[in-house]
Design an enzyme around this catalytic site. Structure first.
Site, PDB file in Angstrom:
ATOM      1  N   GLY A  35     -23.349  -5.115 -12.716  1.00 18.88           N
ATOM      2  CA  GLY A  35     -22.390  -5.850 -13.721  1.00 18.88           C
ATOM      3  C   GLY A  35     -22.110  -4.765 -14.944  1.00 18.88           C
ATOM      4  O   GLY A  35     -20.693  -4.810 -15.037  1.00 18.88           O
TER       5      GLY A  35
ATOM      6  N   ASP B  14     -20.741  -3.249  -7.778  1.00 17.52           N
ATOM      7  CA  ASP B  14     -21.548  -2.192  -8.444  1.00 17.52           C
ATOM      8  C   ASP B  14     -22.388  -3.113  -9.221  1.00 17.52           C
ATOM      9  O   ASP B  14     -22.187  -4.384  -9.284  1.00 17.52           O
ATOM     10  CB  ASP B  14     -20.900  -1.175  -9.401  1.00 17.52           C
ATOM     11  CG  ASP B  14     -21.817   0.057  -9.299  1.00 17.52           C
ATOM     12  OD1 ASP B  14     -22.892   0.047  -9.694  1.00 17.52           O
ATOM     13  OD2 ASP B  14     -21.207   1.131  -9.205  1.00 17.52           O
TER      14      ASP B  14
ATOM     15  N   ARG C 134       1.354  -3.284   6.498  1.00 17.75           N
ATOM     16  CA  ARG C 134       2.065  -2.587   7.444  1.00 17.75           C
ATOM     17  C   ARG C 134       3.145  -3.272   8.281  1.00 17.75           C
ATOM     18  O   ARG C 134       4.260  -2.657   8.532  1.00 17.75           O
ATOM     19  CB  ARG C 134       1.225  -1.515   8.321  1.00 17.75           C
ATOM     20  CG  ARG C 134       0.712  -0.477   7.569  1.00 17.75           C
ATOM     21  CD  ARG C 134      -0.365   0.206   8.226  1.00 17.75           C
ATOM     22  NE  ARG C 134      -1.571  -0.406   8.402  1.00 17.75           N
ATOM     23  CZ  ARG C 134      -2.618  -0.072   8.965  1.00 17.75           C
ATOM     24  NH1 ARG C 134      -2.946   1.022   9.489  1.00 17.75           N
ATOM     25  NH2 ARG C 134      -3.774  -0.801   8.952  1.00 17.75           N
TER      26      ARG C 134
ATOM     27  N   ARG D  62      -9.212  -4.180  -5.669  1.00 15.71           N
ATOM     28  CA  ARG D  62     -10.280  -3.102  -5.988  1.00 15.71           C
ATOM     29  C   ARG D  62     -11.781  -3.169  -5.437  1.00 15.71           C
ATOM     30  O   ARG D  62     -12.326  -2.432  -5.457  1.00 15.71           O
ATOM     31  CB  ARG D  62     -10.210  -3.350  -7.740  1.00 15.71           C
ATOM     32  CG  ARG D  62     -11.340  -2.326  -8.268  1.00 15.71           C
ATOM     33  CD  ARG D  62     -11.140  -0.952  -8.087  1.00 15.71           C
ATOM     34  NE  ARG D  62     -12.076  -0.133  -8.676  1.00 15.71           N
ATOM     35  CZ  ARG D  62     -13.350   0.364  -8.204  1.00 15.71           C
ATOM     36  NH1 ARG D  62     -13.634  -0.304  -7.213  1.00 15.71           N
ATOM     37  NH2 ARG D  62     -14.002   1.093  -9.010  1.00 15.71           N
ATOM     38  N   LYS D  63     -11.906  -4.469  -4.773  1.00 14.85           N
ATOM     39  CA  LYS D  63     -13.330  -4.706  -4.243  1.00 14.85           C
ATOM     40  C   LYS D  63     -14.296  -4.027  -5.147  1.00 14.85           C
ATOM     41  O   LYS D  63     -15.026  -3.168  -4.584  1.00 14.85           O
ATOM     42  CB  LYS D  63     -13.248  -3.894  -2.912  1.00 14.85           C
ATOM     43  CG  LYS D  63     -12.339  -4.494  -1.743  1.00 14.85           C
ATOM     44  CD  LYS D  63     -12.460  -4.107  -0.506  1.00 14.85           C
ATOM     45  CE  LYS D  63     -11.300  -4.314   0.546  1.00 14.85           C
ATOM     46  NZ  LYS D  63     -10.127  -4.095   0.266  1.00 14.85           N
TER      47      LYS D  63
ATOM     48  N   ASP E  58       0.921  -1.096   0.130  1.00 13.21           N
ATOM     49  CA  ASP E  58       0.004   0.000   0.078  1.00 13.21           C
ATOM     50  C   ASP E  58       0.787   1.340  -0.058  1.00 13.21           C
ATOM     51  O   ASP E  58       0.938   2.157   0.881  1.00 13.21           O
ATOM     52  CB  ASP E  58      -1.052  -0.060   1.180  1.00 13.21           C
ATOM     53  CG  ASP E  58      -1.965  -1.188   1.106  1.00 13.21           C
ATOM     54  OD1 ASP E  58      -2.245  -1.672  -0.029  1.00 13.21           O
ATOM     55  OD2 ASP E  58      -2.240  -1.726   2.188  1.00 13.21           O
TER      56      ASP E  58
HETATM   57  O1  S5P Z   1     -11.237  -7.425   5.095  1.00 11.39           O
HETATM   58  C1  S5P Z   1     -10.109  -6.906   4.665  1.00 11.39           C
HETATM   59  C2  S5P Z   1      -9.993  -7.083   3.283  1.00 11.39           C
HETATM   60  C3  S5P Z   1      -8.878  -6.258   2.834  1.00 11.39           C
HETATM   61  S1  S5P Z   1      -8.565  -6.732   1.038  1.00 11.39           S
HETATM   62  N1  S5P Z   1      -9.304  -6.250   5.547  1.00 11.39           N
HETATM   63  C4  S5P Z   1      -8.228  -5.686   4.886  1.00 11.39           C
HETATM   64  O2  S5P Z   1      -7.317  -5.069   5.569  1.00 11.39           O
HETATM   65  N2  S5P Z   1      -8.074  -5.768   3.606  1.00 11.39           N
HETATM   66  C5  S5P Z   1      -6.752  -5.008   3.116  1.00 11.39           C
HETATM   67  O3  S5P Z   1      -5.559  -5.652   3.242  1.00 11.39           O
HETATM   68  C6  S5P Z   1      -6.531  -3.633   3.325  1.00 11.39           C
HETATM   69  O4  S5P Z   1      -7.381  -2.638   2.202  1.00 11.39           O
HETATM   70  C7  S5P Z   1      -5.276  -3.379   3.329  1.00 11.39           C
HETATM   71  O5  S5P Z   1      -4.705  -3.227   1.905  1.00 11.39           O
HETATM   72  C8  S5P Z   1      -4.694  -4.735   3.638  1.00 11.39           C
HETATM   73  C9  S5P Z   1      -4.250  -4.809   5.051  1.00 11.39           C
HETATM   74  O6  S5P Z   1      -3.113  -3.917   5.360  1.00 11.39           O
HETATM   75  P1  S5P Z   1      -2.263  -4.041   6.904  1.00 11.39           P
HETATM   76  O7  S5P Z   1      -1.224  -2.733   6.796  1.00 11.39           O
HETATM   77  O8  S5P Z   1      -3.341  -3.534   7.849  1.00 11.39           O
HETATM   78  O9  S5P Z   1      -1.676  -5.418   6.942  1.00 11.39           O
END
Ligand code: S5P
Length: 265
Positions: free
Chosen positions: A98, A96, A238, A92-93, A38
């Site tokens: 189709g 919306d 992170r 991208r989650k 990220d």
């Molecule tokens: O339920 C979710 C789904 C996703 S894809 N919880 C999340 O945290 N994520 C993603 O995973 C979030 O958008 C981020 O990119 C990553 C977690 O990052 P971290 O820094 O907390 O490990």
């Protein structure tokens, strides 16, 4: 998955070519780690992809947070994915109707379909979203693109629970050519209603070795609890890229995830 099989054995049995490829990478590189990269500039994103690439199976992006995004961003990612043998997952989650998601997936400035092996989508809009993405994937020639259904979320108070999660599994079963599995905190299914074994791939986010969460509702578990719950691939952000030495951190997460999976065998 709570299987006692190795990634290599699962690769052999699995009917989906992209899942075979993913399991093959895991086995070759001895890693079930997905880096959630990220980072917000192209330079930082490509640098972290290059330095941590040897230790990961998949690099997950939020390409819309890159402030200087251009085609060079995704060209660079594609080259690094080939050099270091990992897949690209655009987080991208999609959520919306189709018709809209097909345009968001194939076109726009980001052209996600051209470079991301894996995408994710939620079933909030109903089955049509998965039908639409499946159609786009099949039009492009199946085998190198796939969807993960976001069946649960790690954030506090998430509404993706219960029937919503169960329905995610039901819809996944109907699109075996393009739905690889789920983003979820745990294994959701290993047997179809008629009792035949199924091997959905479980990507688990919210993984961190040293923190329990953040100030904005994120909730973490450890590599060990995630794998014990049936996760196949651990997504960490992170905990790795914000560590004092990301290379040392990635190796620590790689080892923890790999050893936890081996212990389950
Ligand atoms: O339920 C979710 C789904 C996703 S894809 N919880 C999340 O945290 N994520 C993603 O995973 C979030 O958008 C981020 O990119 C990553 C977690 O990052 P971290 O820094 O907390 O490990």
């Amino acid at each position: 998955s709570m299987t006692t099989l190795s990634y290599a054995q699962r690769a052999e049995k699995h009917p989906n070519p992209l899942v075979k490829k993913l399991f093959g990478i895991a086995e070759r590189k001895k890693t079930n780690l997905v880096l959630s990269a990220d980072l917000t500039t192209t330079k930082e994103l490509l640098e972290i992809a290059d330095s941590l690439g040897p230790h990961i199976a998949v690099l997950k992006t939020h390409i819309d947070i890159v402030s200087d995004f251009s085609p060079a961003t995704t060209k660079g990612l594609t080259e690094l994915a080939e050099r270091h043998d990992f897949l690209l997952f655009e987080d991208r989650k999609f959520i919306d109707i189709g018709n809209t998601v097909q345009k968001q997936y194939r076109g726009g400035a980001l052209r996600i379909h051209e470079w991301a092996h894996i995408i994710n989508a939620t079933i909030l809009p109903g089955e049509g979203i998965i039908q639409a993405l499946d159609e786009s994937i099949r039009d492009g020639g199946i085998g190198d693109r796939g969807i993960l259904i976001l069946a649960e979320m790690t954030s506090k108070g998430s509404l993706a629970v219960g029937d919503y999660t169960r329905k995610s599994v039901e819809i996944a079963r109907k699109y075996p050519q393009s739905v690889l599995g789920f983003v979820s905190t745990r294994e959701l299914s290993s047997l179809s209603p008629d009792g035949t074994p199924e091997d959905f791939v479980v990507f688990t986010t919210g993984v961190n070795i040293s923190s329990k969460g953040d100030a904005l509702g994120q909730q973490y578990q450890t590599p060990e609890t995630a794998i014990a719950g049936g996760s196949d691939f651990l997504i960490a952000g992170r905990g790795i890229y914000a560590a004092e030495d990301p290379v040392i951190a990635v190796m620590e997460y790689q080892k923890a995830g790999w050893e936890a999976y081996q212990r389950g065998k």
